[in-house]
Design an enzyme around this catalytic site. Sequence first.
Site, PDB file in Angstrom:
ATOM      1  N   LYS A 104       0.859  -1.187   0.000  1.00 25.62           N
ATOM      2  CA  LYS A 104       0.000   0.000   0.000  1.00 25.62           C
ATOM      3  C   LYS A 104       0.891   1.231   0.000  1.00 25.62           C
ATOM      4  O   LYS A 104       1.920   1.274   0.686  1.00 25.62           O
ATOM      5  CB  LYS A 104      -0.899  -0.012   1.241  1.00 25.62           C
ATOM      6  CG  LYS A 104      -1.878   1.145   1.311  1.00 25.62           C
ATOM      7  CD  LYS A 104      -2.784   1.016   2.543  1.00 25.62           C
ATOM      8  CE  LYS A 104      -3.807   2.138   2.614  1.00 25.62           C
ATOM      9  NZ  LYS A 104      -4.722   2.003   3.773  1.00 25.62           N
ATOM     10  N   SER A 178      -9.331   1.644   2.549  1.00 26.79           N
ATOM     11  CA  SER A 178      -8.529   2.488   1.689  1.00 26.79           C
ATOM     12  C   SER A 178      -7.457   1.706   0.931  1.00 26.79           C
ATOM     13  O   SER A 178      -6.848   2.233  -0.006  1.00 26.79           O
ATOM     14  CB  SER A 178      -7.873   3.593   2.515  1.00 26.79           C
ATOM     15  OG  SER A 178      -7.060   3.063   3.545  1.00 26.79           O
ATOM     16  N   SER A 202      -9.636  -0.789   6.681  1.00 28.21           N
ATOM     17  CA  SER A 202      -9.042  -0.506   5.374  1.00 28.21           C
ATOM     18  C   SER A 202      -8.300  -1.668   4.741  1.00 28.21           C
ATOM     19  O   SER A 202      -8.033  -1.634   3.546  1.00 28.21           O
ATOM     20  CB  SER A 202      -8.078   0.689   5.489  1.00 28.21           C
ATOM     21  OG  SER A 202      -8.769   1.837   5.909  1.00 28.21           O
TER      22      SER A 202
END
Length: 515
Positions: A104, A178, A202
Amino acid sequence: MSVGGAAPPLRPPTAEEIDHLARLDGIELESGEAGRLAPVIATLTTFQDLLDRLEGELALPSPPRRDPGYVPQPEDNPFNSFVRRCHVEGARDGLLAGSTVGLKDNIALAGVPTTNGSRLTSYTPAHDAVVVERILAAGGTIVGKLNMDDFGASGLGETSAFGPALNPIDTTRSAGGSSGGSGSAVRSGEVDLSLGVDQGGSGRIPASFCGVVAVKPTHGLVPSWGVTHIDHTIDFVTPLARTVEGAARLLGVIAGGDWRDPQWVRAQPQPADYLRSQEEGVAGLRVGVVRESVDPGVCDGAVIENLRSAAAALRGEGAVVGEVSLPLWRDGLALFLPYIGHLFSDIFRSEGQGTGHLGVYDPQAMDAFARTRRSESVLLASQVKSWLIADRYVHERYFGVPYARLHNARLALRQQITVCLEQWDALLTPTLPMTAPKLLTGDVDFAEVSERTAARLCYNTAPLNLSGHPAISVPSGVDETGLPTGAQIVSSHFADGTAFRAAFALERATGPFVP
């Protein structure tokens, strides 16, 4: 975030500056008081020589110069999973030898730009995150930085400056957020494994939407140094994989304490061999289905039905399955939504570092964050702006006391879950109350984007960011259109292996979801 040059040398403030600085904190000075305070303030701000003398006393490892990689073209990025492709090889052998890993894009990979999914100028870190060091030492090859919501401040991928990651099952639908790119890249096979950062769900959201596995470990088990933080108590570096075995293998590599870690735990956390949980089975394991988590007013019918099937599968594997009640669970999301803004505001105003911990500050990252957030504040995510302004309002108008009450409610929720887990070995909930929604298209109002996350998406995930308990999301089936649902397995703090026992058993009973 760009470094705008070396920080200027320290000098004491003038009397005029002291007057201005006092007003920023709501302090009224008497006439001439700034001049009287100046000599003492000078002693508190004159330590440049000390800094220069001690520079270098704390050595942080810096890897050799790396190729920064490249921004992929659409044909090389069919699901918009990647913000940047790169190739950083690890050791020749180890638990992850031969495995490709994506990160990420709020996890530092030295020499490779970090965007945080934001419109702000990217920042190129000088140091690897602790989890990156461990992946490379275990033989993993890092092949890219993965798409995410702008500063992690949403849950469906729709706020990313690069556009949303696309769900490989149906590209018109959200891959989650996210950490959307972390889910889509694993599901599509573009990487073998990935890391998300779970800050309200997330990491588990994209796992559930994409039909893969995610592990939010116990708070403090995995070091978060090198992550762009929302808060040190709700940030969880989260392995994602197509199978429980893959997630267990990656967690085993990245778990364990580190002297740089800003998370605060009362004992040095130790990793375990989570792969062994596969052999232990669930015979006699007491699993409680949380009644409030399957509220039909919140959860879709297919989600509830597939959770019942998951419970039956665990019972079939020998677990003792019953029902438990956690009354505060219903209020977990409502508690979380204003509280996260308060927590992030403290990180933001301390230039991305946070306070009250003995972890390492990264002066270069701090300088870059401080300069960029001031010079490019207009480009901050709308949700970030909303958090900061709301936090300032509650502090100025109500002296911050409502946040103290939220904090205490958080502790009550944590205690309620902990006490329940003294009677039960594990808890079972749906991961999400819904399957992947259609992505919004066209010119969409920010309030609508925010509401899509706030309404119910994190109903069953946010409580566990507040409580710090470990949670594993495992595919539980599909709805009538073929979209995945997820089951969430929760265990006691640092009993992550117990959650893996149930996760392996559930996967064994239903078969791996990803072909």
